[in-house]
Design a protein around this motif. Structure first.
Motif, PDB file in Angstrom:
ATOM      1  N   ASP A   1      66.087  33.092  84.138  1.00 32.51           N
ATOM      2  CA  ASP A   1      65.416  33.161  82.842  1.00 32.51           C
ATOM      3  C   ASP A   1      66.366  32.681  81.754  1.00 32.51           C
ATOM      4  N   ALA A   2      65.804  32.060  80.718  1.00 32.31           N
ATOM      5  CA  ALA A   2      66.597  31.614  79.578  1.00 32.31           C
ATOM      6  C   ALA A   2      67.346  32.798  78.988  1.00 32.31           C
ATOM      7  N   GLY A   3      68.571  32.557  78.560  1.00 32.59           N
ATOM      8  CA  GLY A   3      69.385  33.599  77.950  1.00 32.59           C
ATOM      9  C   GLY A   3      70.147  34.466  78.932  1.00 32.59           C
TER      10      GLY A   3
ATOM     11  N   ALA B   1      70.497  28.145  79.113  1.00 29.76           N
ATOM     12  CA  ALA B   1      69.978  27.629  77.848  1.00 29.76           C
ATOM     13  C   ALA B   1      68.504  27.986  77.660  1.00 29.76           C
ATOM     14  N   GLY B   2      68.106  27.997  76.413  1.00 24.51           N
ATOM     15  CA  GLY B   2      66.701  28.222  76.080  1.00 24.51           C
ATOM     16  C   GLY B   2      66.487  29.575  75.437  1.00 24.51           C
ATOM     17  N   VAL B   3      65.270  29.781  74.998  1.00 15.71           N
ATOM     18  CA  VAL B   3      64.878  31.020  74.340  1.00 15.71           C
ATOM     19  C   VAL B   3      64.178  31.909  75.359  1.00 15.71           C
ATOM     20  N   PRO B   4      64.622  33.172  75.498  1.00 15.99           N
ATOM     21  CA  PRO B   4      63.951  34.073  76.447  1.00 15.99           C
ATOM     22  C   PRO B   4      62.470  34.225  76.106  1.00 15.99           C
ATOM     23  N   VAL B   5      61.656  34.286  77.135  1.00 14.56           N
ATOM     24  CA  VAL B   5      60.206  34.415  76.971  1.00 14.56           C
ATOM     25  C   VAL B   5      59.789  35.786  77.487  1.00 14.56           C
TER      26      VAL B   5
END
Length: 104
Positions: free
Chosen positions: A44-46, A79-83
């Motif tokens: 998962d992102a983050g 990388a990325g924004v957690p969803v």
């Protein structure tokens, strides 16, 4: 001969630090794309990944073994924004009545 940069998960020693595994089974190897690139499994992102969670080395696709020493992959954060899909609340038995909001 097809040499590919590949990954294998580290193992924790008695002190809790990751070390390179000694006896690597072929099915444990995440075989890379080519001699310079290997993709880690999906997280998962983050998500923070500790140094040594993965070890990298050059893998011979024909002999099915690493032909170099394994080196620890440095720590990183995916990388990325957690969803999240929903939110719930965890109540505490604390006298202050503080609750914790949890993303799911």
């Amino acid at each position: 001969m097809a040499y590919k940069l590949s990954l294998v998960k580290g193992v924790k020693n008695e002190q809790g630090a990751f070390i390179a595994p000694e006896n690597v089974q072929v099915e444990e190897v995440i075989i890379g794309e080519d001699a310079k690139h290997a993709k880690a499994e999906k997280f998962d992102a983050g998500t923070p990944i500790e140094e040594g969670y993965y070890f990298a080395g050059v893998f011979d696709d024909e002999t099915k073994r690493f032909v170099t020493d394994l080196k620890a992959v440095p720590a990183f954060v995916v990388a990325g924004v957690p969803v999240f899909n929903s939110v719930s609340v965890e109540q505490t038995e604390d006298e202050n009545g503080q609750a914790t909001v949890v993303a799911e």
